[in-house]
Design a protein around this motif. Structure first.
Motif, PDB file in Angstrom:
ATOM      1  N   VAL A  53      33.373  33.105  42.616  1.00 58.29           N
ATOM      2  CA  VAL A  53      32.579  32.999  41.385  1.00 58.29           C
ATOM      3  C   VAL A  53      33.234  33.699  40.195  1.00 58.29           C
ATOM      4  O   VAL A  53      32.604  33.838  39.141  1.00 58.29           O
ATOM      5  N   THR A  54      34.482  34.120  40.347  1.00 61.50           N
ATOM      6  CA  THR A  54      35.151  34.788  39.218  1.00 61.50           C
ATOM      7  C   THR A  54      36.496  34.108  38.938  1.00 61.50           C
ATOM      8  O   THR A  54      36.560  33.200  38.109  1.00 61.50           O
ATOM      9  N   PHE A  55      37.537  34.490  39.686  1.00 56.14           N
ATOM     10  CA  PHE A  55      38.862  33.905  39.405  1.00 56.14           C
ATOM     11  C   PHE A  55      38.864  32.390  39.595  1.00 56.14           C
ATOM     12  O   PHE A  55      39.525  31.663  38.859  1.00 56.14           O
ATOM     13  N   ASP A  56      38.109  31.914  40.587  1.00 57.31           N
ATOM     14  CA  ASP A  56      38.051  30.462  40.822  1.00 57.31           C
ATOM     15  C   ASP A  56      37.293  29.714  39.730  1.00 57.31           C
ATOM     16  O   ASP A  56      37.340  28.487  39.675  1.00 57.31           O
ATOM     17  N   ARG A  57      36.587  30.417  38.871  1.00 61.29           N
ATOM     18  CA  ARG A  57      35.851  29.771  37.774  1.00 61.29           C
ATOM     19  C   ARG A  57      36.613  29.872  36.452  1.00 61.29           C
ATOM     20  O   ARG A  57      36.105  29.481  35.414  1.00 61.29           O
ATOM     21  N   LEU A  58      37.816  30.420  36.526  1.00 67.32           N
ATOM     22  CA  LEU A  58      38.663  30.507  35.342  1.00 67.32           C
ATOM     23  C   LEU A  58      39.608  29.313  35.369  1.00 67.32           C
ATOM     24  O   LEU A  58      40.304  29.099  36.359  1.00 67.32           O
ATOM     25  N   ASP A  59      39.597  28.511  34.320  1.00 59.34           N
ATOM     26  CA  ASP A  59      40.427  27.299  34.302  1.00 59.34           C
ATOM     27  C   ASP A  59      40.970  27.133  32.885  1.00 59.34           C
ATOM     28  O   ASP A  59      40.514  26.312  32.115  1.00 59.34           O
ATOM     29  N   SER A  60      41.960  27.949  32.583  1.00 61.41           N
ATOM     30  CA  SER A  60      42.448  27.991  31.206  1.00 61.41           C
ATOM     31  C   SER A  60      43.138  26.703  30.809  1.00 61.41           C
ATOM     32  O   SER A  60      42.886  26.138  29.757  1.00 61.41           O
ATOM     33  N   ASP A  61      44.030  26.207  31.669  1.00 61.54           N
ATOM     34  CA  ASP A  61      44.802  25.014  31.286  1.00 61.54           C
ATOM     35  C   ASP A  61      44.924  23.981  32.394  1.00 61.54           C
ATOM     36  O   ASP A  61      45.737  23.061  32.297  1.00 61.54           O
ATOM     37  N   GLY A  62      44.121  24.121  33.450  1.00 58.21           N
ATOM     38  CA  GLY A  62      44.095  23.098  34.495  1.00 58.21           C
ATOM     39  C   GLY A  62      45.297  23.096  35.413  1.00 58.21           C
ATOM     40  O   GLY A  62      45.368  22.274  36.321  1.00 58.21           O
ATOM     41  N   CYS A  63      46.247  23.995  35.185  1.00 58.49           N
ATOM     42  CA  CYS A  63      47.477  23.984  35.983  1.00 58.49           C
ATOM     43  C   CYS A  63      47.426  25.070  37.046  1.00 58.49           C
ATOM     44  O   CYS A  63      47.136  26.224  36.752  1.00 58.49           O
ATOM     45  N   MET A  64      47.715  24.680  38.289  1.00 56.92           N
ATOM     46  CA  MET A  64      47.609  25.604  39.405  1.00 56.92           C
ATOM     47  C   MET A  64      48.982  26.138  39.786  1.00 56.92           C
ATOM     48  O   MET A  64      49.932  25.391  39.921  1.00 56.92           O
ATOM     49  N   SER A  65      49.051  27.433  39.973  1.00 59.81           N
ATOM     50  CA  SER A  65      50.326  28.076  40.255  1.00 59.81           C
ATOM     51  C   SER A  65      50.706  27.968  41.723  1.00 59.81           C
ATOM     52  O   SER A  65      49.880  27.688  42.585  1.00 59.81           O
ATOM     53  N   THR A  66      51.974  28.237  41.993  1.00 62.56           N
ATOM     54  CA  THR A  66      52.516  28.261  43.353  1.00 62.56           C
ATOM     55  C   THR A  66      52.508  29.664  43.945  1.00 62.56           C
ATOM     56  O   THR A  66      52.879  29.834  45.097  1.00 62.56           O
ATOM     57  N   ASN A  67      52.128  30.673  43.155  1.00 64.57           N
ATOM     58  CA  ASN A  67      52.335  32.068  43.557  1.00 64.57           C
ATOM     59  C   ASN A  67      51.077  32.923  43.575  1.00 64.57           C
ATOM     60  O   ASN A  67      51.154  34.108  43.895  1.00 64.57           O
ATOM     61  N   ASP A  68      49.911  32.336  43.237  1.00 67.68           N
ATOM     62  CA  ASP A  68      48.700  33.139  43.109  1.00 67.68           C
ATOM     63  C   ASP A  68      48.403  33.971  44.347  1.00 67.68           C
ATOM     64  O   ASP A  68      48.368  33.444  45.469  1.00 67.68           O
ATOM     65  N   THR A  69      48.134  35.233  44.118  1.00 66.67           N
ATOM     66  CA  THR A  69      47.750  36.117  45.213  1.00 66.67           C
ATOM     67  C   THR A  69      46.769  37.157  44.688  1.00 66.67           C
ATOM     68  O   THR A  69      47.028  37.787  43.660  1.00 66.67           O
ATOM     69  N   VAL A  70      45.654  37.300  45.369  1.00 66.94           N
ATOM     70  CA  VAL A  70      44.722  38.391  45.080  1.00 66.94           C
ATOM     71  C   VAL A  70      44.596  39.208  46.359  1.00 66.94           C
ATOM     72  O   VAL A  70      44.214  38.674  47.403  1.00 66.94           O
ATOM     73  N   THR A  71      44.944  40.477  46.282  1.00 60.60           N
ATOM     74  CA  THR A  71      44.936  41.336  47.466  1.00 60.60           C
ATOM     75  C   THR A  71      43.991  42.511  47.264  1.00 60.60           C
ATOM     76  O   THR A  71      43.984  43.113  46.191  1.00 60.60           O
ATOM     77  N   LEU A  72      43.218  42.785  48.272  1.00 59.63           N
ATOM     78  CA  LEU A  72      42.271  43.905  48.259  1.00 59.63           C
ATOM     79  C   LEU A  72      42.631  44.843  49.413  1.00 59.63           C
ATOM     80  O   LEU A  72      42.634  44.437  50.568  1.00 59.63           O
ATOM     81  N   MET A  73      42.935  46.103  49.077  1.00 58.16           N
ATOM     82  CA  MET A  73      43.346  47.086  50.082  1.00 58.16           C
ATOM     83  C   MET A  73      42.319  48.215  50.128  1.00 58.16           C
ATOM     84  O   MET A  73      41.889  48.706  49.085  1.00 58.16           O
ATOM     85  N   ALA A  74      41.972  48.639  51.323  1.00 61.38           N
ATOM     86  CA  ALA A  74      41.000  49.724  51.477  1.00 61.38           C
ATOM     87  C   ALA A  74      41.628  50.884  52.231  1.00 61.38           C
ATOM     88  O   ALA A  74      42.186  50.695  53.317  1.00 61.38           O
ATOM     89  N   SER A  75      41.522  52.078  51.646  1.00 60.03           N
ATOM     90  CA  SER A  75      42.079  53.287  52.288  1.00 60.03           C
ATOM     91  C   SER A  75      41.042  54.058  53.092  1.00 60.03           C
ATOM     92  O   SER A  75      41.395  54.868  53.949  1.00 60.03           O
TER      93      SER A  75
END
Lengths: 402, 402
Positions: free
Chosen positions: B224-246
């Motif tokens: 409901v956040t990054f997936d709802r952002l569509d600035s120019d309709g072009c999808m990248s080959t490198n997108d990565t969202v990482t969440l790390m917990a210590s």
């Protein structure tokens, strides 16, 4: 010559004040027969303009006497009053030409969401009708006037004619060697996309063909021509391509031969639309080969054609094949994403998913650009014609309310 | 503070010559634990860059010690040699920080189809490792350096932090009122589209959560956040969202509460990406209401967000609702195309498919634009965030090979 090239057709284009510039903005094309057969294809947009809703009813029986077209307003999202305007326009044409309103097709193009001025439309119909009734309406100039009257942001009218020679097998109606003629006019410069472009096209022929034959031929022809033009990915609410047959040549062509000729004429008009697309500086042919089906080839090519990053790179004469692959990778077509070739103007920049020949070998300064993407999965191929994304495209479509 | 705000995390950002400007271009974020739990979401593009292919393997067991990120090259479509470069980079980090290469995630961003310079990468890893090993790497400045190192055409770094207060029910680890902290950094300015943007995002938290919990929370938040952002309709080959917990806070939050906090942080970062989108002059929120499902609401809103004609009109401050409806009509969502309302910044320009309030009531000069489309078919709604299509977008993406 365009729509007046084929025997049996009259045309006129006049100015009635719908365009603020005072230029021609209303056209009528009449079919004097003996046949009054017609076939049309319309936008696949679910939001259809009032003239589309009207014309779908008119052509349902395969018969039409005339078509009236206006620029200066789309008559779309104008509600019941807008539909009445379309109806009244057809009534005015019917009264003027002594035909039935139920046999008058209507096309409109221009801004969505504003009512058309019915008084101006009626004045235009009166004047165009006068031109048709008083002679000269079969001339080359009459066809040209009609083509001018349907222009919006088009910089030039789009016309095409094919005269088909009589063969030994054919029965030509005249002493000449011409068996039959097909002529057409088109408008469209922006909002050019799938399931037709923002496009009004009228094609006339004096061949003897039934409305069912016209329908089959027209759907086959548009499928591989206008439907493969995708200038900016935006689909219009008003697209209409109409094919009218008078039978005045007395010649009854084979349906395959006629479809070939019609397809060639439609391709000619489609490429004229591409060449005049708003603000464009490149005509780009994107060909996908090695697909498992024609549909998948079209899907992959169209997806690339709609990538703004690819289109902006083309404007910058940058052979950015990475943006091609980034777009290809968003499709569901059958192929191995790590075994794809990409060539720009014959230079294979990407071979089997890795850098190939040097980018410096590619010259993108000419207007024509050929991009070939081999996805190596099957025997099918298809080409989509598109344009680049330019400063002028942004300018024309931000400054001009259309 | 960004990634160094949560306890247990170290970061560094250095310059190693990948960017021709000499600016910072390599970052490392290390998790010192006690937990090393991780979850990631990657681009849904089938053409995935080598660091994505590598990182998918690394995070499969839910454990990661560190992440290394570089700008100055995407390492995509670079074949086996490109994969070896990614592998060697992870090995260099592992050697420097005395961890296992199999626990080092890798992200890259920049031009597709060119090999990265491994020697420069190794130099960067050495220097960033030195910064981490010799102190200062938990500072606000260290987090800022890392955020700078992942910028490409971004004009500003994107940072966000949320500190969550201990409630009566919670067991805070410290004498302070803070139960746990979430911090993040993001890059992305062009190629912002579905299934994430051209986006690298690293989020850290000292909450105690399993990798399975992180995965559930991250997928809910990005949907409901990054997936709802569509600035120019072009999808990248490198997108990565990482969440790390210590887990260093000792606090174990409820998964619903954590997901809410994480979603708020992701939304903050997503809107920072929107605000810095290449060449944009408007931040546009397109909300579809009255859909029969959230998926259909997203589909309709996204289709409008991808209409170049709509986007160009926004650049021109033209409240062209006809272009909104022309886009809506190309979807297969459930609704009556002749009973739709469209409002721009609260002014209902289209009511039940007919012209409503006057266009002159709409002021589109501010950067923020709200478009609300009521399709009157059901109870669901969704918002897509997009930008306008501007001269500067075309300029940046034609002149800059990325």
């Amino acid at each position: 010559m365009s729509v007046t090239a084929a025997a049996g057709f009259l045309a006129a284009g006049v100015a009635c004040g719908l365009k603020t510039t005072g230029k021609r903005d209303l056209a009528i094309v009449q079919n004097r027969g003996p046949l009054k057969n017609v076939a049309s294809v319309f936008t696949s947009n679910r939001c259809k303009a009032n003239p589309v809703l009207w014309s779908q009813q008119v052509m349902a029986d395969g018969i039409a006497d005339a078509i009236v077209l206006n620029s200066g307003g789309a008559n779309c999202y104008t509600g019941a009053r807008g539909f009445q305007t379309t109806h009244a326009t057809a009534e005015a044409v019917a009264e003027r030409l002594d035909i039935s309103a139920g046999d008058v097709l209507v096309c409109s193009t221009g801004l969505i969401g504003e009512q058309l001025d019915l008084d101006k439309l009626k004045t235009g119909v009166w004047d165009a009708g006068l031109a048709i009734l008083t002679g000269g309406a079969t001339s080359e100039q009459a066809g040209l006037d009609a083509a001018h009257a349907i222009m919006t942001t088009d910089s030039v009218p789009k016309l095409s004619v094919r005269t088909v020679a009589a063969t030994a097998a054919a029965t030509a109606s005249a002493a000449t060697n011409v068996a039959y003629t097909i002529g057409g006019m088109a408008k469209g410069a922006g909002m050019l996309a799938p399931g037709l472009a923002t496009m009004l096209v009228v094609i006339t022929t004096d061949a003897m063909l039934s409305s069912e034959q016209l329908d089959v031929a027209l759907r086959q022809a548009t499928r591989v021509t206008f439907d493969r033009l995708d200038s900016d990915g935006c689909m219009s609410t008003n697209d209409t391509v109409t094919l009218m047959a008078s039978g005045a040549s007395g010649h009854e062509p084979g349906i395959e031969d006629f479809t070939l000729e019609l397809t060639a004429l439609c391709k000619d008009l489609a490429l004229q639309l591409q060449a005049d697309a708003e603000g464009s500086s490149h005509d780009i042919a994107i060909t996908v080969t090695g697909a498992i089906s024609e549909d998948e080839a079209v899907d992959v090519a169209r997806t690339v054609a709609r990538s703004n990053l690819f289109k902006a790179a083309m404007f910058g004469n940058d052979p950015n094949w990475g943006r091609v692959l980034a777009a290809v990778g968003t499709t569901q077509a059958t192929f191995d994403p790590y075994n794809v070739d990409v060539a720009f103007n014959g230079v294979k920049l990407c071979i089997a998913g890795e850098p190939g020949e040097s980018r410096t070998l590619v010259d993108l300064s000419p207007r024509a650009v050929d991009v070939v993407i081999d996805i190596k999965a099957g025997p099918a191929s298809a080409t989509i014609w598109t344009n680049d994304l330019t400063h002028d495209y942004v300018h024309e479509n931000s400054a001009y309310a259309s």
